[in-house]
Design an enzyme around this catalytic site. Structure first.
Site, mmCIF file in Angstrom:
data_model
loop_
_atom_site.group_PDB
_atom_site.id
_atom_site.type_symbol
_atom_site.label_atom_id
_atom_site.label_comp_id
_atom_site.label_asym_id
_atom_site.label_seq_id
_atom_site.Cartn_x
_atom_site.Cartn_y
_atom_site.Cartn_z
ATOM 1 N N GLY A 95 0.831 -1.205 0.000
ATOM 2 C CA GLY A 95 0.000 0.000 0.000
ATOM 3 C C GLY A 95 0.861 1.249 0.000
ATOM 4 N N ALA A 96 2.008 1.122 -0.670
ATOM 5 C CA ALA A 96 3.032 2.171 -0.594
ATOM 6 C C ALA A 96 2.570 3.503 -1.167
ATOM 7 C CB ALA A 96 4.294 1.697 -1.310
ATOM 8 N N ASN A 106 -10.431 -8.880 1.908
ATOM 9 C CA ASN A 106 -9.084 -8.784 2.477
ATOM 10 C C ASN A 106 -8.365 -10.128 2.456
ATOM 11 O OD1 ASN A 106 -8.234 -6.037 3.320
ATOM 12 N ND2 ASN A 106 -10.346 -6.072 4.058
ATOM 13 N N GLN A 140 -0.254 -12.763 0.161
ATOM 14 C CA GLN A 140 0.912 -12.133 0.784
ATOM 15 C C GLN A 140 1.539 -13.078 1.815
ATOM 16 O OE1 GLN A 140 0.000 -8.057 1.923
ATOM 17 N NE2 GLN A 140 -0.454 -7.504 -0.201
ATOM 18 N N GLY A 163 -3.208 -2.595 7.859
ATOM 19 C CA GLY A 163 -4.461 -2.506 7.109
ATOM 20 C C GLY A 163 -5.585 -3.235 7.822
ATOM 21 N N ASP A 221 -3.641 3.045 18.984
ATOM 22 C CA ASP A 221 -4.618 3.107 20.075
ATOM 23 C C ASP A 221 -3.893 3.360 21.406
ATOM 24 O OD1 ASP A 221 -6.793 2.269 18.266
ATOM 25 O OD2 ASP A 221 -5.689 0.386 18.243
ATOM 26 N N ARG A 223 -2.753 6.923 21.513
ATOM 27 C CA ARG A 223 -3.910 7.800 21.736
ATOM 28 C C ARG A 223 -4.299 7.785 23.218
ATOM 29 N NH1 ARG A 223 -7.201 5.421 16.477
ATOM 30 N NH2 ARG A 223 -6.584 7.031 14.973
ATOM 31 N N HIS A 249 -8.397 -4.217 17.256
ATOM 32 C CA HIS A 249 -8.261 -2.827 16.800
ATOM 33 C C HIS A 249 -9.582 -2.434 16.141
ATOM 34 C CE1 HIS A 249 -7.020 0.871 14.978
ATOM 35 N NE2 HIS A 249 -7.367 0.405 13.801
HETATM 36 P P1 NAX Z 1 -5.110 4.388 1.366
HETATM 37 O O1 NAX Z 1 -6.388 3.983 0.714
HETATM 38 O O2 NAX Z 1 -4.627 5.781 1.246
HETATM 39 O O3 NAX Z 1 -3.937 3.458 0.801
HETATM 40 C C1 NAX Z 1 -4.062 2.081 0.711
HETATM 41 C C2 NAX Z 1 -3.162 1.648 -0.443
HETATM 42 O O4 NAX Z 1 -3.128 0.221 -0.455
HETATM 43 C C3 NAX Z 1 -3.658 2.098 -1.817
HETATM 44 O O5 NAX Z 1 -2.619 2.799 -2.479
HETATM 45 C C4 NAX Z 1 -3.997 0.786 -2.512
HETATM 46 O O6 NAX Z 1 -3.722 0.833 -3.901
HETATM 47 C C5 NAX Z 1 -3.063 -0.176 -1.794
HETATM 48 N N1 NAX Z 1 -3.437 -1.596 -1.927
HETATM 49 C C6 NAX Z 1 -4.676 -2.136 -1.977
HETATM 50 N N2 NAX Z 1 -4.603 -3.459 -2.162
HETATM 51 C C7 NAX Z 1 -3.291 -3.773 -2.214
HETATM 52 C C8 NAX Z 1 -2.583 -4.982 -2.420
HETATM 53 N N3 NAX Z 1 -3.220 -6.138 -2.620
HETATM 54 N N4 NAX Z 1 -1.244 -4.934 -2.425
HETATM 55 C C9 NAX Z 1 -0.595 -3.777 -2.254
HETATM 56 N N5 NAX Z 1 -1.215 -2.578 -2.080
HETATM 57 C C10 NAX Z 1 -2.542 -2.585 -2.062
HETATM 58 O O7 NAX Z 1 -5.239 3.937 2.881
HETATM 59 P P2 NAX Z 1 -4.389 4.418 4.147
HETATM 60 O O8 NAX Z 1 -5.003 5.618 4.718
HETATM 61 O O9 NAX Z 1 -2.955 4.456 3.774
HETATM 62 O O10 NAX Z 1 -4.695 3.226 5.158
HETATM 63 C C11 NAX Z 1 -4.218 1.921 4.919
HETATM 64 C C12 NAX Z 1 -4.878 0.942 5.867
HETATM 65 O O11 NAX Z 1 -4.537 1.234 7.218
HETATM 66 C C13 NAX Z 1 -6.395 0.929 5.820
HETATM 67 O O12 NAX Z 1 -6.836 -0.429 5.804
HETATM 68 C C14 NAX Z 1 -6.787 1.574 7.123
HETATM 69 O O13 NAX Z 1 -8.049 1.146 7.568
HETATM 70 C C15 NAX Z 1 -5.690 1.105 8.031
HETATM 71 N N6 NAX Z 1 -5.477 1.823 9.286
HETATM 72 C C16 NAX Z 1 -5.113 1.107 10.380
HETATM 73 C C17 NAX Z 1 -4.841 1.694 11.595
HETATM 74 C C18 NAX Z 1 -4.442 0.888 12.779
HETATM 75 O O14 NAX Z 1 -4.304 1.484 13.852
HETATM 76 N N7 NAX Z 1 -4.235 -0.424 12.710
HETATM 77 C C19 NAX Z 1 -4.988 3.171 11.762
HETATM 78 C C20 NAX Z 1 -4.950 3.924 10.477
HETATM 79 C C21 NAX Z 1 -5.643 3.272 9.316
HETATM 80 O O15 NAX Z 1 -7.020 3.530 9.432
#
Ligand code: NAX
Length: 327
Positions: A11-12, A105, A112, A130, A159, A162, A187
């Site tokens: 998700g870079a 997912n 992966q 994610g 968390d 926070r 989470h």
């Molecule tokens: P974004 O939507 O900005 O970025 C996600 C990226 O992942 C996109 O560029 C997409 O193309 C890429 N992607 C999707 N499927 C993929 C795959 N199979 N292989 C490689 N890349 C792939 O999301 P972002 O704001 O960066 O958040 C990423 C994830 O973190 C989300 O699932 C979000 O819910 C989660 N979070 C988790 C948190 C935690 O505390 N555990 C907090 C922050 C965030 O909400």
């Protein structure tokens, strides 16, 4: 000089990726003298965007950054990886049921896990960021049978941070004055931030706040902070999430301070009634490069109820992905 560490970020091209990669490349993930090889995994449509981020990383001329590979091939991305940060995930869109989300997912984290099993370095450490992070970590782990299960973790450090910040503000102390705070469970909004073992200035944190603040303000504020950020910022937490991912790995490698602990989603060994094998958040210490669940804590009825509720949600998620054949 120490040999380079290979770090894979999925998700870079996303917003957390953008907040994370520059900090990794500058040496904040593990230590200021350890060279980094970055591997960026994206979906085909986002590879060009990830290449743009790679150009900017190059333009920083970070002395520690040895190389950057950008790919849409999981096998290539995880080949030789020491640290895998699984950030890319399928977000929940309107009308999507929880089962659909878990299935989508599964389509990401299963391959992966297989790629990690096939090619990662023998010391690989995996952090799922994610969402749903705990169950995504579980799916990944289930498909990497040759890697010790303890190497798969889920992020609850945001968390935790926070909760530290909310308590510090309430008591008018610095976050550094707080010890032994813990996030339990999933989470998600059911997570349980626990003040009953936390200490501020060597005294119980729970005894320094009133019970109604703890139950009616502190817990929901921490649990719903992600939604509050979205409301205010118009986008979900990114820099704070990236910061927490850095903290999680840095602590894992370098250890927790004596007399303190932190929070991480780790594979349960059955401690505290959390079913074995679930990836649940616990109070953990990091020692000798391993996260270990803090043992022997007394859990009162108030905490028990909340831990059980969050763990029940994790069990349901596991049941769902079992039915889908994903674990
Ligand atoms: P974004 O939507 O900005 O970025 C996600 C990226 O992942 C996109 O560029 C997409 O193309 C890429 N992607 C999707 N499927 C993929 C795959 N199979 N292989 C490689 N890349 C792939 O999301 P972002 O704001 O960066 O958040 C990423 C994830 O973190 C989300 O699932 C979000 O819910 C989660 N979070 C988790 C948190 C935690 O505390 N555990 C907090 C922050 C965030 O909400």
């Amino acid at each position: 000089t120490p040999s380079p560490v290979t770090v894979t970020v999925t998700g870079a091209a996303g917003q957390i990726g953008y907040a994370l990669l520059f900090r990794i490349a500058s040496g904040q993930l593990i230590g200021p003298d350890i060279p980094i090889k970055l591997k960026l995994l994206e979906i085909p449509q986002a590879v060009t965007a990830a290449e743009g981020t790679a150009m900017e990383l190059t333009d920083c001329a970070f002395p520690l950054l040895h190389s950057i590979d950008v790919t849409d091939d999981a096998r290539q991305a995880f080949d030789g990886t020491n640290i895998a940060l699984l950030v890319g995930a399928r977000p929940r869109t309107q009308g999507m049921e929880r089962g659909d989300l878990l299935e989508a997912n599964g389509g990401i984290f299963k391959p992966q896990g297989e790629a990690i099993n096939a090619g990662a370095a023998s010391d690989v450490r995996v952090l799922a960021v994610g969402n749903p992070a705990n169950t995504n970590a579980l799916i990944t782990q289930a498909h990497a049978p040759d890697v010790p299960a303890e190497r798969f973790t889920a992020m609850t450090r945001l968390d935790h941070n926070r909760a530290l910040a909310q308590l510090a503000a309430k008591l008018g102390v610095g976050v550094g004055d707080i010890r032994k705070l813990a996030i339990w469970g999933n989470h998600s909004a059911t997570q349980y931030p626990d003040l009953f073992h936390a200490e501020v200035g060597g005294k119980s944190a729970a005894e320094q706040v009133d019970r109604s603040w703890l139950a009616d303000e502190f817990i929901p504020t921490v649990a719903k902070r992600g939604a509050a950020i979205i409301d205010a910022r118009g986008a979900s937490s990114a820099a704070s999430a990236a910061n927490a991912a850095i903290d999680h790995v840095h602590t894992w490698v370098n250890g927790t301070a004596e007399g303190d602990w932190t929070s991480a989603g780790v594979v349960s060994d059955g401690s505290y009634g959390v079913p074995e094998g679930l990836i649940s958040s616990f109070p953990v210490v990091a020692r000798n490069g391993r996260y270990e669940i803090v043992q022997g804590l007394d859990i009162d009825e108030f905490s028990r109820e909340r831990i059980d509720a969050s763990v029940a949600e994790l069990s349901e998620e596991r049941d769902t992905v079992r039915k889908l054949g994903l674990v």
